[in-house]
Design an enzyme around this catalytic site. Sequence first.
Site, PDB file in Angstrom:
ATOM      1  CG  ASP A 136      64.633  41.198  37.550  1.00 11.29           C
ATOM      2  OD1 ASP A 136      65.100  42.344  37.425  1.00 11.29           O
ATOM      3  OD2 ASP A 136      65.021  40.222  36.881  1.00 11.29           O
ATOM      4  CD  GLU A 141      63.316  45.606  35.789  1.00 10.36           C
ATOM      5  OE1 GLU A 141      64.331  46.259  35.582  1.00 10.36           O
ATOM      6  OE2 GLU A 141      63.352  44.362  35.913  1.00 10.36           O
TER       7      GLU A 141
END
Lengths: 111, 718
Positions: free
Chosen positions: B357, B394
């Site tokens: 993330d 990401e």
Amino acid sequence: MTVKVQTHNEGSRTVIVLDGEINSTTSGGLQAQLLPFIKAGSEVLVDLTGVSYVSSAGLRTLLIVHRHAQQLEAEITLSGLSEEVRFVMSATGFLDFFRIGDATEGERAGR
Amino acid sequence: MSVQDMSERERVDAFPTRTIGGYRVRAGRPFPYGATPVPGGVNFSVYSDRATAMSLVLFERGAKEPTAELEFPQEFRTGSVHAMTVFGLDLENLEYGFRADGPFDPEAGDRFDARRILGDPYARIVSGRDVWGEEPDWDNVYPYRSQVLNDDFDWGDDTPLRIPTEDLVIYETHVRGFTRHPSSGVRAPGTYAGLREKISYLKELGVNCVELLPVFEFDELDNPRTDPVSGERLHNYWGYNTVSFFAPKAGYAATGRFGMQADEFKSLVKELHRAGIEVVLDVVFNHTAEGNENGPTISFRGLDNATYYMLTDRGEYYNFSGTGNTVNCNHPVVRDFVLSCLRYWVAEYHIDGFRFDLAAILDRAPDGTPLPNPPLLEQLAHDPVLRHTKLIAEAWDAAGLYQVGHFPNYGRWSEWNGQYRDAVRRFIKGEPGLVGELATRMAGSPDLYQGRTASASVNFITAHDGFTLSDLVSYNDKHNEANGEGNGDGANDNHSWNCGEEGPSASAHVRDLRLRQTKNMLAILLTSQGVPMILAGDEAGRTQLGNNNTYCQDNDLSWFDWGLVEGPTANTELLEFTKALIAFRHAHPVLRTADHPTGVDRVGSGYADVSWHGVQAWMPDWAEHSRVLGMMRCGRHAKGGGTVADDHIYVAVNAHWEAHDLELPGLPPGQEWHLFTDTGALMSYGLHPPGSEPRLEHPGRYHLGPHSVVILVGRATH
């Protein structure tokens, strides 16, 4: 809380009836009590009808006894699992290792 | 003496040397960090560079007050690691933490607070949120309690599967949301065990990798907001707020109240592997649940604030994550922490990969500057234990660092390709000027991933963050009122189109168009080069009623309604279509080639690996007004050519509101085009099962309706 161990023979197999909780406090002693019944080629049925709870350490104890049995080509069957014990064993994958057997004579008699 | 005797010999260091706080102890070993069972006791090891004093705090499970506090003697300290072995503990009834004393001088980075009991950063399991959503004692002196784990799970011969990245079809899902809905019919809804019961569904669907939203322990109750209408508590449902990085979320385990979450999760991984499905974890190393200076002190802040967090020169928290703090990922101690953590999940949980993330934060220096050669990323790329795990970034953060296409990758990292998502959405919506970009995206985005393989690109159209696929064709605007922020949260640039009416529609025309648009996007996704990722539920038309940010919605908005899969409300047509598309991808290696296509014939087949077409064959129309693209893949080039046989594949996309008569590219003698699917045509489930596609009646032309995709297979007629 303790776990009580009683044994008797039903034909060729040894039936071990447990009563109580199998947790980190009781499982060490239980293992020591169970292992002597595991001999080459023996047939053992562990009746858990009277067992209300099996903790993480308890499940490991049962699996360790089962592994010893496999080494000796002995056969262990569990029976009388309460719904909760069976569910916990299934969710954690322990159930996959065991042979789950028929009720013992005691169970059938509604002990 | 036999080998067995030797292994059963007692250890000479298995005896206490002194008593502290009523417990028999001896100096411990600095490694491994955390709590490790050793003969007769437990070895506790904790790092703090700046603490002046450190105590081990012991609780009986669930007790309000500690049983004992054992201060680490100075001689139990090696460098800045405090280590002690404590004997005679009952592991199952033990909870432990640390109390660290030291300076409170925020400007210098120190925030020691000896009033707090701190969690072990390496805790293997954590109690306190054992049952999801259960109201806790808010005055608990130590709410998230570290526990010792029995880690002797019996894996048998299981190991991470090592499916080549380019062969994956990823399915992104949420452990709780997947089976929490009452319609799931599983024994323990919303748990690891519940997901395990649904493995047969995943297998039937055909995905071979599940990517799980965060499963590291977090607090679903740390969201202060309430629903503006019902007044009910909103949760931290997604879980992007880690409390403890080595501990699986207890509230996701049916057996969490017994402390068996690790076994339950491992059992799930083992069964998924048995079904040929890999497990990728969404991991959040960019920030922790401690927030900024006003947040709770859970662990890191109290153990060594200046080590674990990026701080300004005045000691304030940098906020590149948008959540209050930023983990100091390139500090050598923190690098070691992250690496150990990932190794642990691979070695002990057999995890196949990780999706990071806000991964751009992982390449920032302690002062926030992006590093050209970030040591953490390099280390992860080359680590021996992680060698074959999937590493997916990401590749952006919340402070404007956007690295899609140039995330430092060391030949190992893949990325969520946000540009793929936007291009497909905009093209299908009917925007002009995108034919060229669509071609590039379908070819694996070689513009972004030059010098890397196509597996660098994780292609997706929807993910947990944003609209579901069904909502993407049903809403022009987000509808996030239920999140309690006056619809101010969530993204605005959705590139969505409601097909004529906002929200649920009774119009057959609108509904037909929506189904077609949904199929169009799935068809593009599953025939593009790269790694397709599907959001769970999209295969059956799951809606969130236009909410594109359901991070806090632990309810029907987020949960997978299994009525979409079976029964009177099932979206059988879409589901069967998706299954067949996935099967089609698995059946055609040419779509899963690792190397980017070059547009030339590399195997002497007479066809380029990829060729582009328009209304006229061999004449792609890249013009601004064009909305038609045909792509032909030459099967002889599959997997680089020469190793596997495959057919020719032709995919044509018409995003125009008018039909077009397409001239088809010719095939080698003896081969003909066969129809796999036409999203605009009437046929059972919208396609013919892979392998039994019928021959086209007119061999050279295809009439493609408005807003439609056709997929043809070029082969000899059986």
